[in-house]
Structure formats: C-alpha cells, structure tokens
Scaffold this active site. Structure first.
Site, short mmCIF file in Angstrom:
data_model
loop_
_atom_site.label_atom_id
_atom_site.label_comp_id
_atom_site.label_asym_id
_atom_site.label_seq_id
_atom_site.Cartn_x
_atom_site.Cartn_y
_atom_site.Cartn_z
N ASP A 274 0.86 -1.17 0.00
CA ASP A 274 0.00 0.00 0.00
C ASP A 274 0.91 1.24 0.00
O ASP A 274 2.14 1.13 0.04
CB ASP A 274 -0.95 -0.04 1.21
CG ASP A 274 -2.18 0.85 0.99
OD1 ASP A 274 -2.15 1.73 0.11
OD2 ASP A 274 -3.16 0.68 1.73
C1 BGC Z 1 -5.13 3.19 0.57
C2 BGC Z 1 -5.34 2.19 -0.55
C3 BGC Z 1 -5.30 2.90 -1.88
C4 BGC Z 1 -4.00 3.64 -2.01
C5 BGC Z 1 -3.82 4.32 -3.37
C6 BGC Z 1 -3.94 4.09 0.33
O1 BGC Z 1 -3.91 5.14 1.26
O2 BGC Z 1 -4.98 2.50 1.79
O3 BGC Z 1 -6.53 1.51 -0.37
O4 BGC Z 1 -5.48 1.97 -2.92
O5 BGC Z 1 -3.93 4.61 -0.98
O6 BGC Z 1 -4.66 5.38 -3.52
#
Ligand code: BGC
Length: 747
Positions: A274
């Site tokens: 992530d």
């Molecule tokens: C979130 C993810 C997301 C990623 C990209 C993160 O802060 O936890 O779910 O896909 O950002 O936007």
C-alpha cells in the site's frame, strides 16, 4: 441495457476489454511464460527493479523515469493524454515494457455508483458485477488498466471508516461479492487488486491503521475467504495491508504473502504494497532503515513498492551485497511481467487521446447507476406504513443538509466523479413530485455538519406547511472512508435536536439516512416511524431515492452489517460464538450490558419491503449428507402484499456440537427473487457439505460428522426449519480446498 450499447465507446475499447480476460488457457500460459523469461533474460538488475516501482502522477515522479525504465507501474494517471504520454515514453525505453496504470476505481469512474457497502446491501452478485463492469469500462476508456479494488476486508466494526469500501461482516456474502467485483472489473477492462491483505478490517478500537489480532483459524474461517474468492475469480494482483497482524506487519508477513497466498492458494500474480507501506515498516518497529524495510518486504513476498521508492533505491545494492538473492527479484519481476502479458498490454495500441472522461455520465450510465442504487436501499423500519408517500399527498417538505449535497452523495473514493454530474436527492424528489403536481418545500435546517441550526425554525415551518416530511440526514462524506474512524457513532452535530423538532410537528415523517456506516440513532428510532438507509448512492442518488420514496420501486436491500444501538456495542456481528452464559432476561450473570440491550437495533440481513413475503413448505431434501454431496433446502416464498417486490431468501446453519465452538448462525446461501403480488416461487438453496466445516490453525479444513441445524428466512433471525446429519468426518489440506466450495449463491 448492455454496456456494448454505450455511445462513445469505440470498437477498439470494446475489443480490448474483451481480450483482457487475464485468465489464459494452458497453451497461452506456456507462451506467456516463454515471453516472460525471454524478456527477463535481457534485463539489467536496475531494469528489473524498475518493474517493481509503482509511482504516482506528480512529484516525485520524473517523466524521464518512464523512458529510463525506472517506473514499471504508475498510479493516479486518469486522463488519456497523460496515459498516452507515459505510454510513448515507455516505448522509448530500452525494452519498451508497457506500464500499468492503476487507480482507485471502487464504485465508478466518472459516473458514481453506490459505495461498495451499499452495493453489498443489494445482496446480488449480478448487481456487483454490473456496477464494477461499468466503473471499469469508463476508466479503461481513458487508459486506466488496473484498479486498487475490490476491498476484500471483512469488518465487524463500523467505527472503522473504511467499512464503507467493503461488503460488511459476512464471509459468504463477502466471498460472493468480491468474486463478482473481480469479474466485473475484468469484463470492463481493468485488472483487479484485492486489498488489503489481510486483517485490515479488524483494527483494535476500530482505529484505522491500528494493529490487529486474529487467530490463524479465524483468519482462515472468516477474514481470508473473500481474498481466496478473489484468487479463484482471477484477480491479477493483491495489495498488502498497512496493519500488523498478530505482531507481524502485513507488508513483511511471509505467512500471509508466501505460505497462504502463493503456496496454499497457488496465486501467481503479483503483490503491491500500500501507499508507502514498505517505509512504514520502520514505524512498525521491524526495520531500522529503508534498506532493511525493502529487504524484509521483498523477502516476505511484496513484489511492488507503492510510492516508497525504497526498492528502486536499495534493492540493487541489497542484491550486490548478497542480502537479497537475485532469484527473488527475478520471481517478483516474472509475476509483474506475467500479469502485463496476460492483460495483453504488449499487444495493445496506445490510448487514443481523444478519449475524454466527459463522455460520461451518459444516459445509459445514469440509468445503470440509478438501477443499481435503488437495489441498495434498506428500509429499516416502516411503522404504520408511512412509506411510500401516499398518492393523496399534495406537498412535501424536504429537510436536511444532505438533501442537496451533490458532492457528499458520491461518497469517498469517487475517482473522476464531478459533483456537477450529481442529481441531488432534492432534485430527484422535485422532478418526481412535479410530474405528479406535488409542491416541494426545501429547508436545510442546519449546515452540512449540523452544527449551526439557525435554519431550524424555517424547516419546522416548511414541515408544518406540508403534508409529508422527508428528512435527509446522516454522515457527510468526510466522516467516512480512509482515516475516518469514529469513536462516537451517534448522528453527528445537532441532528437529533433537529430531527426531534421535525417529528414534533406531528406530520408524517420519513428519515432518509445517507452515510457510510450504520449510525447510532438514539431517540430517532422511536420518533421516526420510517427510516430508509441509502448509504452513498452516487450520481443518480436523486432519481433512485425518489423511485423508492414514491413507491415506484419497493426497497429490497438487506443489511450487510449489524446495526448497533450504541457505539459501545462495537464490534457487533451476527455470526458470533455462543457463550457459556447465554442471555437470560433478569439474570445479571449472563451475557448482557447493564446499561444497554445486548441485541442490535437491526440484525444482519434485515430489510423491509413495501410488500410482505410469507415463507412456507420448507423441506430439506436429504436428511444425511456425506463427503462431496450438497444439501438442498427448498422453501416457497409468496408475495402476500399488494405491490411488486424483491426478497433475499437467506439460509443459515449452525453446528451445535463440535470439537470447538461454532457460530450461532452462519450464512451459507442466498438468492434474491422478484415476486408480483400474489405470486409464489419455490426456491432451492444449495449448501455443499464442504462449506459446513472450519479451519485449524495450520489451514487444514475439518468437516465433522454430526447434526447441522438449518434456518431459512428473510434475515439472520430466520426460523429453524430442521436439521441434517453429516455422516463422516473429513479433512481437506489447505492446498486442495477451493474457495468456491464455501459459496452457495444462486443467481
Ligand atoms: C489506501 C489504498 C489505496 C492507495 C492508493 C492508500 O492510502 O490504503 O486503499 O489503494 O492509498 O490510492
């Protein structure tokens, strides 16, 4: 309506979407492996690591990184000219490897569909597939080819703001809808990333990013089945979660990422971290610096570094120093390249820069969004049949800050959603009322967060002047989603005060709740006879809500989460284990609170209709079932009311005596049916015996001989209808069990 009818989608896009099945046949798979290995053999170490680098649009990305082979995957590129520019730069790189273009496409791209938790309330894999396909089709039209969805995190705790991004609290529903979403995205032209692997939906205290403790057997039984279903449905990738699971951060967790995902489930796609998740291993306290964080993550099985820039910075040196074998890097690169070949990226032309997202919403996408939205509304209560609005009504007051909230109705993660595209609930009601000669009086009563109630008197006056009052309240979008955990789940601000004043007018009142989670209703559950939960309905909120309020369509949603009476009941869920002291009224030393009822306000699976359904003639086909067999349970459901309606027929089981405590109820199958007034249907639900067991900590699945109780009805308080006997105990080792065995969904 079919997606292929959508104007503005060129033949090319349709052809691409059709070839992007990402599930090659055996021969094609061999050819892909050959191409992957040929390419890998030509790559320098730096080029390999470049394929593992996922960078967002804007700084720190330099456009030259793409032509220098340093950014194999990109995110937040959401316009065709930007995608085309990156594609052209990738073609200038030595090996011309096309990039992935990832984006959070959860519930729509330009046209917003209901948020996933709302969509789950439709209890319909068909609806989930349809909505995901639309979202993907619009995103793919401008060149996005990978979505960071579906979120497969089960959650039993509505304090956690991200519960809105998932399917709620049940593993069977979750597995069915996660699979449907993966399939829908793929059909629409997007590779999926099942996230957040794993246990992210159970943070302590409901606090986003906090630590999670879940025993392994419970992971296998409850939290992992939706992820497993994503693998079975052909997800291209996974995203590791931010949280630590039982003390081991998911981003460096070899049990999750290698033992379970690769060895037990045979997943051969790739895993991304992530956002800066690898760097956060330092904060988790398991890495001293970026190099150690990168090393631990790649060795555990994280193939791609999202926005950390740690792989690109440190992995070449880690390999040269002998701390990370190059074969590990090769395997990660293989997974990424394999996915790109499967998606057909090497064989596609670049995106046509004339493709603008303003091609949407189209009349067809609006119609689709409206159809999906009205399947998701849950009629929580309707005392005295206050809803639908009677035809005798000549004027309605529409009150509340969320009635005219075009931005908030789109919900979090609205991709390229524009609030200007939204039809507000107020506007939808106006359109419908105008056609019927009904006057609409609008008064917000308070500001968006309902802190300032200067407008209350005007709202009360509007209510008094009207035959019927529709109050639209709940959670502004900012109170839901990532980083939006709530310690107080009561209706925020002064909503209670305002709602009590409206109820005090003595007019017929209906409450429409907008929001991403169940909210604690307090006295409002008493003072408002009718309450409709609409979640965040998306672009077409207005027409969809009006369809249901005026009775053009009966509500048919069912709660995918248990609705609490008080925040202190969290976590609360229907499929809990029995206790040694089940609740007995008037006995303090049994399961209860001294200051609140032990029961939820509305149970899982709950939702009313404008019509009524009678269940009769339940029958269990076999009284005994053995290994490999499937239990068949039939029931007749009749629409005994005066309106068309849809019912979700639900089947639950319980194993009352086993070698370990088993849940009081477990959803095993469901089917959504439509019935005309007076019409009856015989529904047969199937439960494979393989879905009636439980896991041991090592992943072995155990189905024990013994009696199984069966319950059938329209919610999780369904009546018992009898039992069946499992005749033989059997075990299935982790690698041999297929996820689909746990899903008894009829469509
Ligand atoms: C979130 C993810 C997301 C990623 C990209 C993160 O802060 O936890 O779910 O896909 O950002 O936007």
């Amino acid at each position: 309506m079919r997606l292929s009818d959508v104007p503005g989608l060129t033949q090319l896009t349709l052809a691409l979407a059709m070839t992007a099945t990402f599930l090659p046949m055996a021969g094609a798979q061999e050819a892909i492996e050959r191409r992957v290995n040929e390419l890998l053999a030509q790559m320098t170490l730096e080029e390999k690591v470049g394929q593992l680098n996922l960078v967002s649009h804007g700084p720190p990305l330099r456009w030259e990184d793409i032509s220098e082979g340093k950014a194999g995957a990109l995110l937040n590129f959401n316009s065709a000219p930007d995608v085309a520019r990156a594609q052209a730069l990738a073609r200038q790189s030595r090996l011309k490897i096309p990039p992935l273009f990832g984006l959070d496409v959860l519930h729509g791209f330009r046209t917003q569909f209901p948020l996933p938790l709302g969509e789950a309330a439709a209890f319909s894999p068909r609806i989930s597939r349809f909505a995901s396909e639309w979202a993907a089709k619009e995103a793919a039209y401008v060149g996005v080819n990978w979505t960071f969805a579906p979120m497969a995190d089960l959650s039993r705790d509505s304090r956690w703001g991200r519960i809105v991004e998932g399917f709620g609290e049940d593993p069977t529903l979750g597995a069915a809808l996660t699979a449907a979403r993966v399939e829908g995205f793929r059909k629409g032209g997007l590779a999926a990333a099942a996230k957040h692997f794993a246990g992210y939906g159970a943070p302590q205290g409901g606090r986003d990013y906090d630590t999670t403790y879940i025993p392994r057997a419970e992971m296998y039984d409850t939290y992992l089945p939706p992820f497993r279903a994503a693998v079975e449905a052909g997800t291209a990738s996974f995203m590791a979660a931010f949280n630590a699971l039982n003390g081991e951060p998911s981003t460096a967790n070899p049990w999750l990422l290698t033992d379970v995902l690769r060895k037990q489930w045979g997943f051969d796609g790739f895993v991304t971290s992530d956002w800066v998740g690898i760097g956060e291993l330092i904060n988790h306290g398991i890495a001293a610096d970026g190099a150690e964080a990168a090393r631990k993550a790649i060795l555990a099985g994280v193939d791609m570094d999202m926005m950390g820039l740690l792989y690109i910075k440190h992995l070449p040196d880690e390999v040269r120093a002998g701390r990370v074998p190059e074969s590990v890097i090769d395997e990660s690169v293989r997974r990424v390249l394999r996915t790109k070949f499967r998606m057909g990226l090497f064989d596609r032309p670049d995106i046509d820069t004339s493709h603008l997202d303003s091609a949407f919403p189209s009349p067809e996408s609006r119609q689709a969004a409206r159809e999906v939205a009205r399947e998701t509304f849950v009629l929580l209560q309707n005392r005295g049949d206050v809803l639908p609005i009677p035809s005798s009504v000549r004027s309605v007051a529409v009150v509340g800050p969320l009635a005219d909230a075009p931005h908030d109705q789109m919900g979090p993660h609205a991709a390229r959603g524009h609030k200007e595209d939204s039809v507000s609930i107020l506007e939808g009601i106006r359109r419908r009322a105008e056609g019927a000669g009904i006057a609409v009086h609008h008064a917000p009563a308070c500001d968006l967060f309902c802190r300032n109630t200067e407008g209350l008197q005007a709202a009360v006056d509007a209510a008094k002047r009207s035959d019927f009052v529709i109050a639209v309240f709940g959670e502004p979008q900012e109170l839901s989603g990532e980083a939006a955990s709530r310690a107080h789940m009561e209706l925020n601000g002064k909503q209670i005060e305002v709602l009590e004043a409206l109820a005090g007018t003595g007019k017929p009142v209906a409450l429409v709740i907008v929001g991403g989670r169940p909210q604690v209703l307090g006295p409002v559950a008493e003072s408002f006879p009718s309450i409709l939960m609409t979640w965040y309905p998306g672009t077409e909120a207005g027409p969809a809500v009006a369809d249901v309020l005026f009775g053009d369509v009966s509500p048919s949603g069912k709660l995918p989460v248990t609705w609490p009476r008080a925040t202190g009941q969290m976590p609360i869920y229907y499929n809990r284990l029995p206790t040694g002291r089940p609740t007995l009224p008037n006995n303090r030393f049994t399961l209860h609170y001294i200051d609140e009822a032990i029961t939820p306000l509305y149970p899982f699976g709950w939702g009313l209709s404008y019509t009524q359904f009678a269940y009769s003639d339940t029958a269990i086909a076999q009284k005994q079932i053995g290994e490999g067999e499937t239990l068949e349970v039939s029931v007749t459901v009749k629409n005994t009311g005066a309106r068309d309606g849809q019912e979700v027929v639900q089947l639950y089981t319980r194993d009352p005596v086993a070698s370990r405590s088993r849940p009081l109820r477990e959803l095993k199958a469901f089917e959504k049916i439509a019935l005309k007034p007076g019409e009856a249907k015989r529904v047969t639900l199937q439960v494979p015996v393989e879905s009636l067991g439980f896991h041991l900590d090592d992943g072995t699945y155990l189905v024990e001989a013994g009696t199984i109780q069966v319950f059938v009805g329209g919610n999780s308080l369904a009546e018992p209808i009898g039992d069946a006997e499992i005749v033989k105990t059997f075990r299935i080792p982790p690698m041999e069990r297929r996820a689909s065995a746990a899903i008894g969904i009829v469509e």
